[in-house]
Write a protein that holds these residues in place. Structure first.
Motif, short mmCIF file in Angstrom:
data_model
loop_
_atom_site.label_atom_id
_atom_site.label_comp_id
_atom_site.label_asym_id
_atom_site.label_seq_id
_atom_site.Cartn_x
_atom_site.Cartn_y
_atom_site.Cartn_z
N ARG A 1 -0.75 -5.26 16.36
CA ARG A 1 -0.96 -4.37 15.22
C ARG A 1 -2.38 -4.46 14.64
N THR B 1 -8.19 -8.92 13.61
CA THR B 1 -8.26 -9.49 14.96
C THR B 1 -8.64 -10.96 14.91
N THR C 1 2.29 -1.86 10.05
CA THR C 1 0.87 -1.99 9.71
C THR C 1 0.56 -3.45 9.42
N ARG D 1 -6.09 -4.06 13.83
CA ARG D 1 -7.02 -3.00 14.18
C ARG D 1 -8.45 -3.32 13.73
N THR D 2 -8.60 -3.96 12.59
CA THR D 2 -9.94 -4.26 12.09
C THR D 2 -10.43 -5.58 12.68
#
Length: 462
Positions: A146, A153, A264, A148-149
């Motif tokens: 999940r 990460t 999310t 994304r940024t």
């Protein structure tokens, strides 16, 4: 997932494991939910008893977690464990039975919804001839999928490395090899497992340094927001409680909102203007879950600081879930770990979501019970919009005070304020006077009234 390629750690992707098939398909998996009959009642430092979760609820959640990374579940089961075995957790007979199921179903992954020691994980992998993931490992897989940024990460990678660091007790022979020592005679040197631990530790130190840079950047952004004093409202809750759906409803944003655990992960912030003009920053955070690993909470500390620093916290509950009380208890425990007291009704608003999914009888009973509370929960449906106006009104009252009835006379030289009054208050009537002035009656918050008085003084003095 944002981590180095390692076939041993990957459970997603395609598989052509089943003989006689040419097309690849989802990874086949078995989900096991151990229920320990003699497990001690979990308590925290305040000796607060932990609410017991039903086996059915635990099973459904484990299945949801597995499906969140698209595993093909060929078998799921709740297993009662009367005497936990140090070597395998499960009894030998049950292990043999499950091994047969794994073999016949050509399963490549076995999910055990319970913490496993490194030795237990190694032994079960030997018995099943398949990859074994415990609850922590599965959550880490989902978080990695999940993220994304860059921040998300890095946080997932740090948590995964800390998890792996304690699991270098493997059956693979490369961990038992030894490097030759220096000098003529040499010596055993360091074992490969010691080398691997050192490499992991070096990576952990590097990631912590990168995350510290991210934290400082986030602190700078937070400091800039404080210079323009918009209050921050954070939405927290158990995963799949509907946080992103509520966030979208309040902001009009397009944040991913699905009926999926951890849909999310990365936090999202949006500026929102409430109905009577009060500007706020709304923050959507990662969902909480029971038995969230301590090192995972530590890794996400930078993200969760948005909750710690928030002026107001919305604790969103899925009131339609039979396990809602235990879920709320888990969220309150994590909030307590972050230094947020969920019983502080001045700072925390409890919101009951998904009331549209309740039948008439349960809905009436729950709403009747809530009215007896010192600070009654707000009942809403983030999907249908029911109760959103009431929630907005409560948020605005907490941030800016109760609505007040005001009557303001604006002179001809002050007409620049009229537009501001319409945007920041609820205008009831307006009378245009013969001298060119206008008398406006409106409802406005306490903070809006103070701002109006300040603007009028500046105009008069100017």
């Amino acid at each position: 997932m944002a981590r180095e390629k390692d076939p041993d750690r990957s459970v997603r992707g395609k598989s052509a494991h089943q003989p006689g098939t040419e097309a690849e398909g989802p990874t086949r998996a078995v989900v096991i939910v151990p229920v320990l009959t003699r497990q001690p009642r979990g308590e925290d430092d305040t000796n607060r008893p932990r609410l017991t979760r039903s086996a059915e609820a635990r099973h459904d959640e484990a299945v949801g977690l597995a499906r969140a990374i698209d595993l093909d579940l060929i078998h799921t089961a709740v297993v009662t464990v009367n005497d936990p075995r140090p070597a395998t957790l499960l009894g030998s007979g049950k292990v043999e039975e499950l091994a047969e199921i794994v073999k016949e179903g050509h399963a490549e992954v076995v999910i055990v919804d319970h913490p496993l020691t490194p030795v237990q994980q190694r032994n079960l992998e030997k018995e099943f001839n398949a990859k074994v993931l415990d609850r922590t490992g599965l959550i880490l897989e989902i978080f990695g999928e999940r993220a994304r940024t860059k921040e998300g990460t890095l946080q997932v990678e740090l948590a995964h490395l800390n998890y792996q660091k304690g699991r270098l007790v493997r059956s693979w022979t490369h961990l038992e090899r030894q490097r030759g020592g220096a000098g003529f005679l040499g010596g055993p040197g360091e074992t490969q497992i010691e080398s691997d631990r050192r490499v992991l530790q070096d990576k952990i130190v590097k990631l912590k340094h990168e995350l510290e840079t991210v934290r400082r950047t986030r602190d700078l952004h937070r400091a800039k927001r404080k210079k323009v004093p918009f209050p921050v409202v954070a939405i927290v809750g158990y995963t799949n409680a509907g946080k992103s759906t509520l966030f979208n409803k309040l902001t009009g944003a397009g944040v991913l909102a699905q009926d999926m655990l951890f849909a999310t992960l990365d936090p999202t912030l949006r500026r929102v203007r409430l109905p009577h003009g009060t500007p706020i920053i709304l923050s959507d955070t990662v969902g909480f879950i029971s038995d969230l690993p301590t090192h995972l909470i530590a890794a996400f500390r930078a993200t969760l600081e948005e909750v710690v620093e928030a002026d107001l916290v919305i604790h969103l509950r899925d009131i339609s879930d039979p396990d809602t009380s235990a879920q709320a208890d888990d969220v309150e425990r994590i909030l307590a770990d972050l230094g947020v007291d969920a019983s502080d009704t001045k700072r925390v608003i409890e919101v009951w979501n998904k009331v549209d999914l309740l039948d008439a009888g349960n809905r009436a009973r729950l709403l009747a019970e809530s009215t007896d509370a010192k600070a009654p929960p707000v009942a809403i449906s983030a999907v249908t919009g029911e109760g959103i106006d009431a929630l907005n009104a409560i948020i605005e009252t907490r941030m800016s005070g109760e609505l007040e009835d005001l009557t303001v006379t604006i002179g001809p030289a002050q007409f620049g304020l009229v537009d501001w009054l319409y945007r920041n208050g609820d205008v009831v009537s307006r009378t245009d006077n013969d001298d060119g002035s206008a008398t406006i009656s409106l409802k406005a918050t306490q903070s809006a009234r103070e701002e109006i008085e300040s603007r009028l003084r500046r105009k008069n003095n100017g």
